[in-house]
Design an enzyme around this catalytic site. Structure first.
Site, PDB file in Angstrom:
ATOM      1  CG  ASP A 236       5.295   9.979  -5.426  1.00 43.17           C
ATOM      2  OD1 ASP A 236       4.411  10.076  -6.288  1.00 43.17           O
ATOM      3  OD2 ASP A 236       5.077  10.066  -4.200  1.00 43.17           O
TER       4      ASP A 236
ATOM      5  CG  HIS B 231     -32.967  19.795  -9.594  1.00 40.20           C
ATOM      6  ND1 HIS B 231     -32.243  20.912  -9.248  1.00 40.20           N
ATOM      7  CD2 HIS B 231     -34.160  19.900  -8.954  1.00 40.20           C
ATOM      8  CE1 HIS B 231     -32.971  21.666  -8.443  1.00 40.20           C
ATOM      9  NE2 HIS B 231     -34.139  21.070  -8.248  1.00 40.20           N
TER      10      HIS B 231
ATOM     11  CB  ALA C  28      14.925  -4.150  -3.032  1.00 35.16           C
TER      12      ALA C  28
ATOM     13  N   GLY D 268       0.803  -1.219   0.000  1.00 31.91           N
ATOM     14  CA  GLY D 268       0.000   0.000   0.000  1.00 31.91           C
ATOM     15  C   GLY D 268       0.827   1.257   0.000  1.00 31.91           C
TER      16      GLY D 268
ATOM     17  CG  MET E  74       5.683  13.574  -6.416  1.00 31.86           C
ATOM     18  SD  MET E  74       6.725  13.814  -4.953  1.00 31.86           S
ATOM     19  CE  MET E  74       8.357  13.828  -5.688  1.00 31.86           C
TER      20      MET E  74
ATOM     21  N   GLY F 209       6.893  19.611   1.259  1.00 26.76           N
ATOM     22  CA  GLY F 209       7.020  18.823   0.049  1.00 26.76           C
ATOM     23  C   GLY F 209       7.516  17.420   0.331  1.00 26.76           C
TER      24      GLY F 209
END
Length: 457
Positions: A308, A436, A118, A40, A314, A268
């Protein structure tokens, strides 16, 4: 050392990575996904989903607080209290269900999952430090989907009372005084929620206004709502440091001290391109991002990158689309990135949605806006602030952008994106019957206004 082989090796099981792996598995490709923590990625575990859960809980609490005082709806309630620890436990339950669901989907697609960190040995080989011992995986194709992490700043390094969004979404008590450094969407989403939960919130933004990536018309209703919630916004301001419960800030008027129990830094996010041997591949980079072509291929044959690590925007849904594309490219399908529009949503109060081009003042660009103050459904919801705006070409009537700011407008993002993907004209939208009473009628009304045929304004 245990050894594995596969056709596709995906590094990272975030939104891009797990979608890529599932699609590859569906296409019959022998696929392995390597994930250091939990499926995730940031979005599901410590980002999108947890923040929306907090936003929902804060809004419910805020409504209950309003009903404890005289109100137009005539509802009477006792003064509410919140156990933020219980709220976080509820949030964690949602995350657990969703991460478990991702794991189940990977198994259904016959994707093998290897847990651990990894390390790229070369463009075909990855070593994994797994809980069961080292594993060497040889793959015909490698997909880098390592995502991003919160960006730190030298004056406020993470730790203690200096929080990233990850720690802020795990608080078990509402801070009495919360300072937020960075007035972008992450800081304002969490800050608004905390203000509704009772925190005294101050936002410190280096730019001249909050949410500087949007135009002032879109951000003005958000700023007004922040003021209503008692949030202090300091623009053109710089956070210099924090000590003994005080955040030091420099503004145009000079230096000021802001009492702060907790400080959330949201300036950021940085791509995760270190710590797993990527630099050893010598890939072409664009600044700090991995450079990719229209098929998400890197400069090394058989190595792809998505999400990213490939740059802005991103967004999880961009990563998912890239992941699907890469799986199909590896499977031999003729695919390339041809998306006309990627919606962006800011879950502030009110919400902001942008798709496509913003107004730029060019002579051939037309802009039509319809306010929620003219929409019956918005009035019955008790929130008629904001508007829907359609940007289109005067000559061809081709819609090039749609934006909205208002309560619940995030659910309109799909309609906005579809209009641009289908190359809709302003007449197409105006002639499409909208139900509506709904908030979506404002899209049709804005288009009608653009054609000089406005009915309800």
């Amino acid at each position: 050392m245990k050894r594995e082989t596969c056709k596709v090796l995906v590094i990272g099981a975030g939104p891009g990575g797990y979608v890529c792996a599932i699609r590859a598995g569906q296409l019959g490709l022998d696929t392995i996904v390597v994930e250091e923590k939990t499926p995730g990625g940031t979005c599901l575990n410590v980002g999108c989903i947890p923040s929306k859960a907090l936003i929902h809980a804060a809004e419910e609490f805020h409504i209950a607080t309003r009903f404890a005082a005289p109100n137009d709806l005539g509802i009477t309630a006792s003064a509410p209290e919140i156990d933020l620890g219980q709220t976080m436990a509820w949030k964690d339950g949602i995350v657990k269900r969703l991460t478990g669901g991702v794991g189940g989907l990977l198994k259904k697609a016959k994707v093998r999952t290897v847990y651990g960190r990894a390390n790229l040995i070369d463009g075909k080989t990855v070593d994994v430090d797994s809980p069961d011992g080292p594993v060497r995986i040889s793959a015909e194709n490698i997909v880098i989907a390592t995502g991003s992490r919160p960006q730190a700043i030298p004056t406020l390094p993470f730790g203690g009372d200096i929080l990233s969004s990850t720690e802020a979404l795990s608080l078990t008590r509402v801070p009495g005084r919360l300072s937020i450094v960075g007035g972008g969407y992450i800081g304002l989403e969490i800050g608004t929620a905390m203000a509704k939960l009772g925190a005294k919130v101050t936002v410190v933004e280096a730019a001249s206004r909050i949410l500087p990536q949007y135009d002032a018309d879109l951000t003005r209703p958000v700023l007004k709502r922040l003021e209503h919630l008692g949030v202090t916004v300091l623009a053109d301001a710089r956070a210099d440091g924090h000590s003994d419960g005080v955040l030091t800030v420099t503004t145009a008027e000079g230096q000021t001290a802001i009492p702060s129990d907790k400080n959330l830094v949201t300036v950021g996010r940085a791509p995760v391109t270190d710590g797993f041997g990527l630099e050893g591949l010598g890939l072409t980079m664009t600044g700090r991002f991995v450079d990719v072509d229209a098929q998400c291929r890197t400069s090394m044959q058989g190595v792809y990158a998505i999400g990213d690590v490939t740059g802005d925007p991103m967004l999880a849904h961009r990563a998912m689309a890239q992941g699907t594309l890469v799986a199909e490219v590896i499977a031999g399908e003729s695919r390339s990135w041809d998306k006309r529009a990627i919606p962006a949503v800011c879950f502030t109060d009110p919400e902001i949605v942008t798709v496509g081009s913003l107004p730029d003042g060019s002579t051939n660009q037309a802009v039509a806006m319809f306010p929620f103050a003219g929409n019956g459904r918005a009035m019955t919801l008790g929130r008629d602030d904001g508007f829907v705006r359609v940007v289109f070409d005067k000559t061809t009537e081709l819609v090039t952008g749609i934006q909205a700011v208002g309560v619940g407008v995030s659910e309109m993002a799909g309609e906005f994106a579809l209009a641009l993907e289908m190359a809709a004209t302003v007449t197409d939208i105006a002639e499409t019957i909208h139900a509506h009473p709904t908030l979506g009628e404002t899209v049709q009304e804005a288009a009608l206004k653009g054609l000089g045929r406005a009915l309800h304004i």
